[in-house]
Design an enzyme around this catalytic site. Structure first.
Site, PDB file in Angstrom:
ATOM      1  N   ASP A 159      -0.482  -1.156   3.551  1.00 10.63           N
ATOM      2  CA  ASP A 159      -1.274  -1.891   2.555  1.00 10.63           C
ATOM      3  C   ASP A 159      -0.385  -2.293   1.380  1.00 10.63           C
ATOM      4  OD1 ASP A 159      -3.760  -1.243   4.007  1.00 10.63           O
ATOM      5  OD2 ASP A 159      -3.232   0.782   3.410  1.00 10.63           O
ATOM      6  N   HIS A 187      -7.090   4.357   2.879  1.00  7.33           N
ATOM      7  CA  HIS A 187      -6.641   3.277   3.764  1.00  7.33           C
ATOM      8  C   HIS A 187      -7.873   2.749   4.492  1.00  7.33           C
ATOM      9  CE1 HIS A 187      -4.661   0.883   6.756  1.00  7.33           C
ATOM     10  NE2 HIS A 187      -5.238   1.582   7.708  1.00  7.33           N
TER      11      HIS A 187
END
Ligand code: NAX
Length: 327
Positions: A159, A187
């Site tokens: 990410d 996440h």
């Protein structure tokens, strides 16, 4: 040449495994002077496929590959492991509720945490990639009472890398010109990519993009990038996930660049108002094989609301799996 270190990889015959093992063996993760012994764990039916992967590893004649172990027994895979990359997980099947998914993964990460507790090196560095990564890492950690909880981390680096590259693309810069991004929290689609400290070419990122783009395009696109890859490729991210796992472990083992930070999912310690008990994405620096949370960043109301929302999701996930913790 240094003495070899032992690197355990689970889900080794899967698609991330296939992109990961060759890069570990070539020295991308721990350096070109660090031999590795790969200890690969798979479920029994995947062992023949894993044999094929090992044939290919051998066919590369990597100078740094000092040995391979293939097994379906976590006690063997984690024996004396210095590093453990937990990639194999139970995917969400049709009709499965989030709670079912969390519990099914508890059946994998509980026993693996115990095997790490019983057999791995006392300062093993564990990275959980398999989803739901933060809560799987928490389950493993809670089943390893003899180890420092800080040994257990979850991957939000993909990410982080996505956030860097999308900001670079928008501002016409290169990803290496982007600094100071943080991925806070889970996440998942509640993760919060924070640009308030970010810079592009040394100047504040938020002065170079408008607030509407940040809020309504950038944040959702970073959050939903995994789904966009699945739509385009017909399969989930693999090479980029493997690359982020390499980045996470290399930063942790070899250190971050002075003045820069990265994002890691780590046990919360109360910093930034996130109470202990979850594995939460934080900005960290690494030195001498240890990570430390970057302290003192200013958190405005915009950030606070998003950091709290992703914490709330993690606490709900925790509540669903608490029964799987070692007593
Ligand atoms: P694959 O289905 O290709 O491979 C998973 C492998 O794990 C399979 O070979 C399977 O046999 C093995 N496995 C299952 N249970 C196991 C167990 N108990 N012990 C050992 N091995 C086991 O999935 P892949 O695309 O490689 O993805 C792996 C995991 O990464 C998934 O959970 C996926 O959701 C997750 N991801 C996490 C990301 C992150 O940023 N944290 C991004 C990429 C990826 O989506």
């Amino acid at each position: 040449m240094k003495a070899p270190v032992r690197v355990a990889v689970t889900g080794a015959a899967g698609q991330i495994g296939y992109a990961l093992l060759f890069r570990i063996a070539s020295g991308d993760m721990l350096g070109k002077d660090q031999p590795v012994i790969l200890q690969m764990l798979e479920i029994t039916p995947a062992l023949p496929a894993l044999e094929g992967v090992i044939m290919e590893l051998n066919d590369c004649a990597f100078p740094l590959l000092a040995g391979t172990v293939a097994t379906d027994d976590p006690n063997v895979a984690f024996k004396d492991a210095d590093f453990a990359l937990l990639v194999g997980a139970m995917p969400r099947k049709q009709g499965m509720e989030r709670k079912d998914l969390l519990e099914a993964n508890g059946g994998i990460f509980g026993p693996q945490g115990k095997a790490i507790n019983d057999h791995a090196s006392r300062d093993v560095k564990v990275l959980v990639v398999g989803n739901p990564a933060n809560t799987n890492a928490l389950i493993a950690q809670q089943n390893a009472p003899d180890l420092d909880p800080k040994c257990f981390t979850a991957m939000v680096r993909l990410d982080h890398n996505r956030a860097m590259s999308q900001l670079a693309e928008k501002t016409g810069a290169h990803s290496t010109d982007v600094k100071g991004i943080t991925i806070w929290g889970n996440h998942s689609s509640t993760q919060y990519p924070d640009l308030h400290q970010a810079t592009v070419n040394g100047k504040p990122a938020l002065d170079q993009v408008d607030q509407d783009w940040y809020e309504n395009t950038y944040i959702p696109e970073v959050q939903q990038r995994g789904a966009a890859i699945i739509k385009a490729r017909g399969a989930s991210s693999a090479a980029s996930a493997a690359s982020a796992a390499i980045d996470h472990m290399r930063s942790w083992a070899l250190g971050t660049t002075d003045g820069e930070w990265i994002s890691m999912g780590i046990p919360s310690d109360g910093s930034y108002g996130i109470e202990p008990g979850v594995i939460y994405g934080y900005p960290v620096t690494c030195k001498g094989g240890k990570y430390e949370i970057v302290q003192g960043l200013k958190i405005n109301d915009f950030s606070r609301a998003r950091m709290d929302a992703t914490e709330k999701e993690l606490r709900e996930e925790r509540a669903a799996v608490e029964g799987l913790f070692a007593k």
